[in-house]
Design an enzyme around this catalytic site. Sequence first.
Site, mmCIF file in Angstrom:
data_model
loop_
_atom_site.group_PDB
_atom_site.id
_atom_site.type_symbol
_atom_site.label_atom_id
_atom_site.label_comp_id
_atom_site.label_asym_id
_atom_site.label_seq_id
_atom_site.Cartn_x
_atom_site.Cartn_y
_atom_site.Cartn_z
ATOM 1 C CG ASP A 52 -0.347 -0.110 2.520
ATOM 2 O OD1 ASP A 52 0.896 -0.216 2.590
ATOM 3 O OD2 ASP A 52 -1.083 -0.093 3.527
ATOM 4 C CB SER A 53 4.588 1.735 -0.113
ATOM 5 O OG SER A 53 4.830 0.550 -0.851
ATOM 6 C CD GLU A 123 0.429 -1.599 7.895
ATOM 7 O OE1 GLU A 123 0.041 -0.809 8.777
ATOM 8 O OE2 GLU A 123 0.969 -1.233 6.832
ATOM 9 C CD GLU A 190 7.722 -0.285 7.613
ATOM 10 O OE1 GLU A 190 6.752 -1.003 7.272
ATOM 11 O OE2 GLU A 190 7.901 0.864 7.158
HETATM 12 O O1 KIV Z 1 3.585 -1.125 1.632
HETATM 13 C C1 KIV Z 1 4.763 -1.492 1.671
HETATM 14 O O2 KIV Z 1 5.583 -1.178 0.795
HETATM 15 C C2 KIV Z 1 5.197 -2.302 2.809
HETATM 16 C C3 KIV Z 1 6.662 -2.556 2.945
HETATM 17 C C4 KIV Z 1 7.348 -1.356 3.441
HETATM 18 C C5 KIV Z 1 6.938 -3.742 3.780
HETATM 19 O O3 KIV Z 1 4.403 -2.712 3.583
#
Ligand code: KIV
Length: 272
Positions: A52-53, A123, A190
């Site tokens: 979700d980044s 998460e 993380e």
């Molecule tokens: O959304 C993402 O890119 C992540 C990574 C940082 C593990 O959850």
Amino acid sequence: MSTAKKEFKKITTHSIQEMKSLGEKISMLTAYDYTMAKILDAAGIDVLLVGDSASNVMHGHETTLPITLDQMIYHAASVVRAVDRALIVVDLPFGTYQGNSKEALNSAIRIMKESGAHAVKLEGGKEIKESIERILTAGIPVMGHLGLTPQSIYKFGTYNVRAKEEVEAAQLIENAHVLQKSGCFALVLEKIPAKLAGQVAKELSIPVIGIGAGNLVDGQVLVTHDMMGMTHEFNPRFLRRYLSLYDEMLGATERYIKDIKTKDFPNDKEQY
Ligand code: KIV
């Protein structure tokens, strides 16, 4: 030349478990689109995370909170079309699983059915245990995520290192065991101290993949746009940049503009 202890033709949740047993480190990167995923898969990446980044690096939001389930499915389906080998894991976005376990299951089913991905990532710890177990009843593999969990950024207040204090470290260890017991096939940690991450990786039998969590874990993940240097303002200590694509692309675009303005492009050989 491959440095792998064993060649895996196609990566599954079982392959990465085997990698942990063999002591082979697991490589993971994010991907959100077809072209990038095709390159990363051809290079032999083990796991691709449709993170979700994407909310930050693809959509320009400050946090991961605004991205929707439809948008995650769109990105995931593009990645799936590109990939032959890697295991594809997709983040359940904020607001699509925290409500209740039925909502979580419906969201996970939509991702699997509409994108063709192989697993989902959520998460949180014991507070989402019921949701994880319900998703697993539908045969959908689940990856956990503890430590700095960006969907909770407004609770944390900062993106600083998590679990530096004893109480939070103990809670993290407890949650890691809960996630393993619930049936998660792997766990992302993380931005936590390396020693703590190493302890979790040692105590758990499932693979533990770190980002800003040191070298004592079973694998590493980075956001591809950061690792390739396409972003240039985000400079955490844990980030190793393998390219400086921001500068390269900026320079290339400037040269392209100049060539057009000076009537150098296209030349005789570049036209019909
Ligand atoms: O959304 C993402 O890119 C992540 C990574 C940082 C593990 O959850």
